[in-house]
Design an enzyme around this catalytic site. Sequence first.
Site, PDB file in Angstrom:
ATOM      1  N   CYS A 139      -3.538   7.699  -0.612  1.00  0.00           N
ATOM      2  CA  CYS A 139      -5.084   7.638  -1.482  1.00  0.00           C
ATOM      3  C   CYS A 139      -5.931   8.515  -0.187  1.00  0.00           C
ATOM      4  O   CYS A 139      -7.028   8.871  -0.696  1.00  0.00           O
ATOM      5  CB  CYS A 139      -5.380   6.258  -1.773  1.00  0.00           C
ATOM      6  SG  CYS A 139      -4.113   5.555  -2.522  1.00  0.00           S
ATOM      7  N   TYR A 180     -10.050   0.859  -3.809  1.00  0.00           N
ATOM      8  CA  TYR A 180      -9.631  -0.486  -3.528  1.00  0.00           C
ATOM      9  C   TYR A 180      -9.806  -1.325  -4.678  1.00  0.00           C
ATOM     10  O   TYR A 180      -8.981  -2.287  -4.918  1.00  0.00           O
ATOM     11  CB  TYR A 180     -10.352  -1.010  -2.182  1.00  0.00           C
ATOM     12  CG  TYR A 180      -9.853  -0.545  -1.298  1.00  0.00           C
ATOM     13  CD1 TYR A 180      -9.469   0.710  -0.753  1.00  0.00           C
ATOM     14  CD2 TYR A 180      -9.698  -1.623   0.081  1.00  0.00           C
ATOM     15  CE1 TYR A 180      -9.018   1.016   0.335  1.00  0.00           C
ATOM     16  CE2 TYR A 180      -9.337  -1.205   1.430  1.00  0.00           C
ATOM     17  CZ  TYR A 180      -8.875  -0.188   1.475  1.00  0.00           C
ATOM     18  OH  TYR A 180      -8.392   0.403   2.653  1.00  0.00           O
ATOM     19  N   HIS A 186     -13.174   6.056  -1.142  1.00  0.00           N
ATOM     20  CA  HIS A 186     -12.139   5.169  -0.481  1.00  0.00           C
ATOM     21  C   HIS A 186     -12.402   3.882  -0.972  1.00  0.00           C
ATOM     22  O   HIS A 186     -11.699   2.934  -1.318  1.00  0.00           O
ATOM     23  CB  HIS A 186     -11.838   5.280   0.855  1.00  0.00           C
ATOM     24  CG  HIS A 186     -10.302   5.103   0.973  1.00  0.00           C
ATOM     25  ND1 HIS A 186      -9.291   5.321   0.403  1.00  0.00           N
ATOM     26  CD2 HIS A 186      -9.967   4.180   1.954  1.00  0.00           C
ATOM     27  CE1 HIS A 186      -8.148   4.770   1.027  1.00  0.00           C
ATOM     28  NE2 HIS A 186      -8.576   4.003   1.932  1.00  0.00           N
ATOM     29  N   GLU A 190      -6.070  -4.837   5.748  1.00  0.00           N
ATOM     30  CA  GLU A 190      -6.814  -3.934   5.326  1.00  0.00           C
ATOM     31  C   GLU A 190      -7.706  -4.163   4.317  1.00  0.00           C
ATOM     32  O   GLU A 190      -8.734  -3.390   4.378  1.00  0.00           O
ATOM     33  CB  GLU A 190      -5.813  -2.991   4.484  1.00  0.00           C
ATOM     34  CG  GLU A 190      -6.020  -1.525   4.435  1.00  0.00           C
ATOM     35  CD  GLU A 190      -4.938  -0.800   3.682  1.00  0.00           C
ATOM     36  OE1 GLU A 190      -4.086  -1.350   3.045  1.00  0.00           O
ATOM     37  OE2 GLU A 190      -4.600   0.357   4.128  1.00  0.00           O
ATOM     38  N   GLU A 223       0.747   1.797   9.627  1.00  0.00           N
ATOM     39  CA  GLU A 223      -0.379   2.443  10.218  1.00  0.00           C
ATOM     40  C   GLU A 223      -0.277   3.048  11.486  1.00  0.00           C
ATOM     41  O   GLU A 223       0.778   2.358  12.302  1.00  0.00           O
ATOM     42  CB  GLU A 223      -1.616   1.501  10.470  1.00  0.00           C
ATOM     43  CG  GLU A 223      -2.448   1.445   9.267  1.00  0.00           C
ATOM     44  CD  GLU A 223      -2.027   0.688   7.996  1.00  0.00           C
ATOM     45  OE1 GLU A 223      -1.238  -0.231   8.335  1.00  0.00           O
ATOM     46  OE2 GLU A 223      -2.157   0.967   6.860  1.00  0.00           O
ATOM     47  N   CYS A 275      -5.890  -0.527  -6.337  1.00  0.00           N
ATOM     48  CA  CYS A 275      -4.881  -0.824  -5.459  1.00  0.00           C
ATOM     49  C   CYS A 275      -4.849  -2.379  -5.156  1.00  0.00           C
ATOM     50  O   CYS A 275      -3.777  -3.284  -5.267  1.00  0.00           O
ATOM     51  CB  CYS A 275      -4.498  -0.176  -4.369  1.00  0.00           C
ATOM     52  SG  CYS A 275      -5.352  -0.458  -2.846  1.00  0.00           S
ATOM     53  N   CYS A 287       0.807  -1.125   0.007  1.00  0.00           N
ATOM     54  CA  CYS A 287      -0.111  -0.104   0.164  1.00  0.00           C
ATOM     55  C   CYS A 287       0.826   1.215   0.031  1.00  0.00           C
ATOM     56  O   CYS A 287       1.875   1.307   0.804  1.00  0.00           O
ATOM     57  CB  CYS A 287      -0.915   0.008   1.363  1.00  0.00           C
ATOM     58  SG  CYS A 287      -1.350   1.690   1.792  1.00  0.00           S
ATOM     59  N   THR A 335      -3.118   5.241   7.969  1.00  0.00           N
ATOM     60  CA  THR A 335      -2.314   4.735   6.892  1.00  0.00           C
ATOM     61  C   THR A 335      -1.322   5.777   6.590  1.00  0.00           C
ATOM     62  O   THR A 335      -1.608   6.965   6.274  1.00  0.00           O
ATOM     63  CB  THR A 335      -3.112   4.485   5.718  1.00  0.00           C
ATOM     64  OG1 THR A 335      -4.060   3.361   5.995  1.00  0.00           O
ATOM     65  CG2 THR A 335      -2.277   3.859   4.408  1.00  0.00           C
TER      66      THR A 335
HETATM   67 FE1  SF4 Z   1      -3.142   2.059   0.465  1.00  0.00          FE
HETATM   68 FE2  SF4 Z   1      -5.068   1.155  -1.450  1.00  0.00          FE
HETATM   69 FE3  SF4 Z   1      -5.861   2.805   0.632  1.00  0.00          FE
HETATM   70 FE4  SF4 Z   1      -4.289   3.620  -1.404  1.00  0.00          FE
HETATM   71  S1  SF4 Z   1      -6.170   2.705  -1.517  1.00  0.00           S
HETATM   72  S2  SF4 Z   1      -4.052   4.073   0.658  1.00  0.00           S
HETATM   73  S3  SF4 Z   1      -2.951   1.887  -1.797  1.00  0.00           S
HETATM   74  S4  SF4 Z   1      -5.188   0.720   0.829  1.00  0.00           S
HETATM   75 FE    FE Z   2      -6.645   1.864   3.162  1.00  0.00          FE
END
Ligand code: SF4
Ligand code: FE
Length: 500
Positions: free
Chosen positions: A104, A295, A291, A442, A256, A298, A100, A191
């Site tokens: 984001c 996902y 958010h 996560e 985190e 990523c 990660c 994060t």
């Molecule tokens: Fe991490 Fe994915 Fe969240 Fe971006 S969207 S902060 S890569 S978990």
């Molecule tokens: Fe996250």
Amino acid sequence: VLRTGEQYLESISHRSKAEIFVMGKEVDDVTRNPFLKPSVMAFKATYDAAWEEDSKDLGRAWSPFINEEVNRFTHIHRSPEDLAAKVKLLRKISHKVGACFQRCVGFDALNTLYITTSIMAEKGRKDYYQRFVEYLKHVQKEDIALAGAMTDAKGIRTLKPHEQPHPDVYVKVNEVTKDGIYVSGAKANITGVAASEEIIVLPTRAMTKEDKDYAVAFSVPLDTEGVKIVVGRQLNDARRFEEGDIDGLPYFYNHEGLVIFDNVFVPMERVFMLGDWEFSGVLVEIFSAYHRQGYGGCKAGLADVIIGSASNLAKQNGVEKASHIQDKLTEAVFLTETMYAAGIAASLNAVKVGDAWWVNPMHANVTKHLVTRFPSEITKITTDIAGGMLGTAPSEWDLKNPKLRGYIEKYMQGMMDYSAEDRLRMTRLLENTSLGVAFMIESVHGAGSPAAQRIMFNRLYDFKYAEEVAKRLAGMKSEANFTKKPEPWRETDTERVSES
Ligand code: SF4
Ligand code: FE
């Protein structure tokens, strides 16, 4: 101005006052700390992405606010294609870091505040929008590394913020002066926070009138007095101190942290919500959908790394042609592309709010809900393919010990095209990615635990409409003239606002 990865490193290595703790010890320079360095390097990839040939088209966007090209992670979405570009960019960066990359949440917080403050302006609370746009310009011009902090410590889960025995287990406004506000409280599971320069704080739930001191949104630099960061531990994290180059996935990782605010002063120009409890629910909904959409990018990208590792290990073991192996890899591909497709659908079926674009909330929630389930399926498959070595492989220190090297090279080798070191390297990569926090934990809890998405499915889905459709086809009397209920987010918005 678009910063390079090197400029980002330079900037955070010179931060002096920030109070960051790792395993009980205060950290001087996050770029040199062995525990945090892999996180910093993953965060840096979001800067590099704006310069590297294969990602710079996705990594940049044009900002009408400062009339310049900006890093996409500071951009306000201007079209459904912008939203899709986010998902594609996240998948791409996952390929570069296998972790990660942590930027984001700040990105989603910017977009959330843009929309929320414009809704507030429509309802007559104009200051916030203007303040926020000024802040946005600062973030875009300086290409700031942002963390987003939403989840509060929460204390007793059945009690509202103002009912808690510790009144600041949700971040709370202690005092308002003409220059700014003083806040106390703690945000958990944040994060990438130690690798960032500023934190955007948002309320974590819909507030009631009694909780208006908790309806607060603001931003502060990390090195503001009274801000303390306690970095959390993770599986296998002490391997980073070994300074090897196989076992610890030493280059990229994520972290985190618990962020503590001990009566922190926030100047008024950085306050984007203050006591406006009626808007906290809308803010939470906008943020969580943004958010949840991400996902699909990523986690699909991380799944690509995991599938690639398993596929290569199958070759090293000489079993890649076995039909059950091929079938398992096919299943992993299906699961991966489903998560991604949902993220793209959430983007292209987006909703326009003012001059910005929000994701499709139903499809964003579907995306995240798939992500709560599919990664563990993928890990089950790739664990199966990799074989027991995934849990028993000798360490790189055994490989490097002259007394053992010869044996390990012989007995850990599979097909002759690959060395024992290749097999150990790939096994460690698979271990660190498929069983790591970003993929296994996560995926379940980030951007809201599974139950949160199921609540949204129920709220967003038009059961009445579906029933009328069915009644009509069944030849029953149908009262509906096939009008669907109004856009749920708008309805929510007015509902909440009219309670005030
Ligand atoms: Fe991490 Fe994915 Fe969240 Fe971006 S969207 S902060 S890569 S978990
Ligand atoms: Fe996250």
